[in-house]
Write a protein that holds these residues in place. Structure first.
Motif, short mmCIF file in Angstrom:
data_model
loop_
_atom_site.label_atom_id
_atom_site.label_comp_id
_atom_site.label_asym_id
_atom_site.label_seq_id
_atom_site.Cartn_x
_atom_site.Cartn_y
_atom_site.Cartn_z
N ALA A 218 -5.80 0.65 3.60
CA ALA A 218 -4.58 1.46 3.65
C ALA A 218 -3.49 0.71 2.92
O ALA A 218 -3.04 -0.34 3.36
N ARG B 24 -2.15 10.83 5.96
CA ARG B 24 -2.54 9.41 5.94
C ARG B 24 -3.14 8.95 7.26
O ARG B 24 -3.89 7.99 7.30
N ARG C 221 -5.08 5.52 -0.07
CA ARG C 221 -6.29 4.90 0.48
C ARG C 221 -7.13 4.43 -0.69
O ARG C 221 -7.35 5.20 -1.65
N GLU D 194 0.27 0.55 1.09
CA GLU D 194 1.60 1.14 1.05
C GLU D 194 2.50 0.21 0.25
O GLU D 194 2.39 -1.01 0.38
N SER E 31 1.98 5.88 -0.35
CA SER E 31 0.76 5.40 0.32
C SER E 31 -0.51 5.95 -0.34
O SER E 31 -0.54 7.09 -0.81
#
Ligand code: GLV
Ligand code: MN
Ligand code: MN
Length: 416
Positions: A291, A160, A224, A293, A222
């Motif tokens: 990003a 990540r 992207r 999460e 997580s």
């Protein structure tokens, strides 16, 4: 002659612990009182030199595994084949605080030194550990996942924090990709894992309770997300003819918050980084990378939230005339703490006259890697105003010292 304290009466050397804590806080220190020690940065590696030297001065045996995690062993066990691990991590988030992780590592070293000085013989050895990259600036829980044998090759290929950053860090530390997969530890060698940490939230302070006994650690996923539209002139393109990738990202961020607040009240979601490209005042963004999460203490809920958020990204992209690409970056499962560890902490707290509160951890910790491997437990102490991942992170010194004494007594109380 001074009398030898009974194990129950044994206490740490608070002055020595303070000196250690302050020595660590000086490494990678920032002007605002925090630390900047991202995993495998120069400052982080310097903190590990400190760990090795400090442990050797205390007469402990130091070793480093293939993932760079540092161990310091006290041979105090009747069964030297097994050990109880105590520790945390010395890496920090970028521009983080001085307590997150460092408290637990300094505490573990202090507990080992206290036990060594007292000449105690325990059922198993004690080991202090500093795990690599707990914070996820590179991969997240890297050292503990490697030790627990559940590091996935895909996590290393597409970490990540970015592949190049990981490779640079490994090189700086003298580590290798292959080595990461050789750090697995035989579960039979581990009697348990116990970690002292700041709460990083406001519950203990609000209730005026000095100790939290962690019930479970949240699961963390997580991704992207990349929204793509069409870069174009910001002055001449009519507002209703734009394929604005930034708008897709913004729509997603607002809708994701709404979704969690309304339909997943026990969960959290965060977009912690957003990059618009080409990235100029006068260009409609053609690409937006974010990003993402999200977290839940419950596995099924985490699955449902994942599905809902990914569907939302598709919907928001469609509504703004964009495409969206979804890149999976990693998942740490929720982990309940072991009843035997919780009991050992509870008994020790009662002996020390410390009131406790059972609470789940909203932050990730290496314990979630260890929980499948051996009995795992965590002790929290209050965080002032619940602030963490910030240079303003602070815990009162008496709470820290209580926490280290509790770590010591819980380790002595635990029956491996
Ligand atoms: C680590 O501290 C995390 O919860 O991200
Ligand atoms: Mn931490
Ligand atoms: Mn942290």
């Amino acid at each position: 002659m001074p009398s030898i304290p009974l194990p129950k009466d044994l206490r740490i050397n608070a002055a020595r612990f303070l000196a250690d804590f302050e020595a660590l806080a000086a490494i990678g220190s920032t002007q605002d009182g925090g630390v900047n020690r991202p995993a495998l940065s120069e400052a982080h590696l310097q903190s590990r030199v400190w760990f090795r030297e400090r442990a050797e001065r205390a007469g402990l045996v130091v070793s480093v595994d293939g993932a760079g995690s540092h161990f310091a062993r006290l041979a105090c066990g009747q069964n030297p084949e097994r050990s109880l691990l105590l520790g945390s991590h010395l890496d920090s988030v970028p521009m983080g605080g001085r307590f997150d992780g460092a408290l637990g590592v300094a505490a573990a070293l202090e507990v080992l030194e206290t036990v060594r000085e007292a000449g105690l013989h325990l059922p198993v050895d004690l080991e202090a550990v500093d795990f690599t990259d707990e914070e996820g600036t590179l991969v997240g829980l890297l050292g503990s996942a490697a030790l627990a044998n559940h590091l996935q090759p895909a996590e290393i290929q597409n970490p990540r924090g970015g592949r190049q950053r990981l490779l640079d860090g490994l090189q700086r530390a003298g580590l290798s990709e292959a080595g990461l997969f050789q750090a697995g530890r035989d579960p039979a060698s581990l009697a348990g894992y116990l970690e002292l940490h700041i709460e990083q939230g406001p519950r203990l302070e609000r209730k005026g309770i000095p100790v939290g006994v962690v019930t479970a650690i949240v699961g963390i996923v997580s991704y992207r997300l990349v929204f793509e539209g069409r870069a174009n002139h910001a002055g001449t393109t009519p507002m209703d003819e734009r394929c604005d990738a930034g708008l897709g990202a913004a729509g997603f961020m607002l809708a994701a918050r709404q979704l969690v607040v309304q339909s997943f009240p026990e969960c959290v979601v965060n977009v912690g980084a957003l990059k618009l490209e080409p990235g100029a005042f006068n260009i409609v963004p053609g690409r937006a990378e974010l990003a993402l999460e999200f977290r839940s203490a419950d596995q099924q809920t985490l699955d449902q939230l994942q599905q809902a958020l990914l569907a939302l990204a598709e919907r928001e992209a469609r509504a703004a005339g964009l495409s969206v690409t979804v890149v999976f970056l990693g998942r740490h499962e929720p982990a309940p703490m072991h009843p035997a560890m919780r009991q050992a902490i509870g008994r020790a707290a009662a002996d020390l006259g410390l009131v406790t509160l059972d609470l789940p951890s909203g932050a990730g910790h290496d314990g979630q890697s260890l929980a499948n491997l051996c009995p795992t437990g965590m002790i929290f102490i209050p965080s002032q105003a619940g602030i963490s991942h910030s240079p303003h992170e602070f815990s009162a010194w008496h709470d820290c010292v209580n926490g280290v004494n509790l770590l010591l007594q819980a380790a002595l109380n635990f029956n491996p």
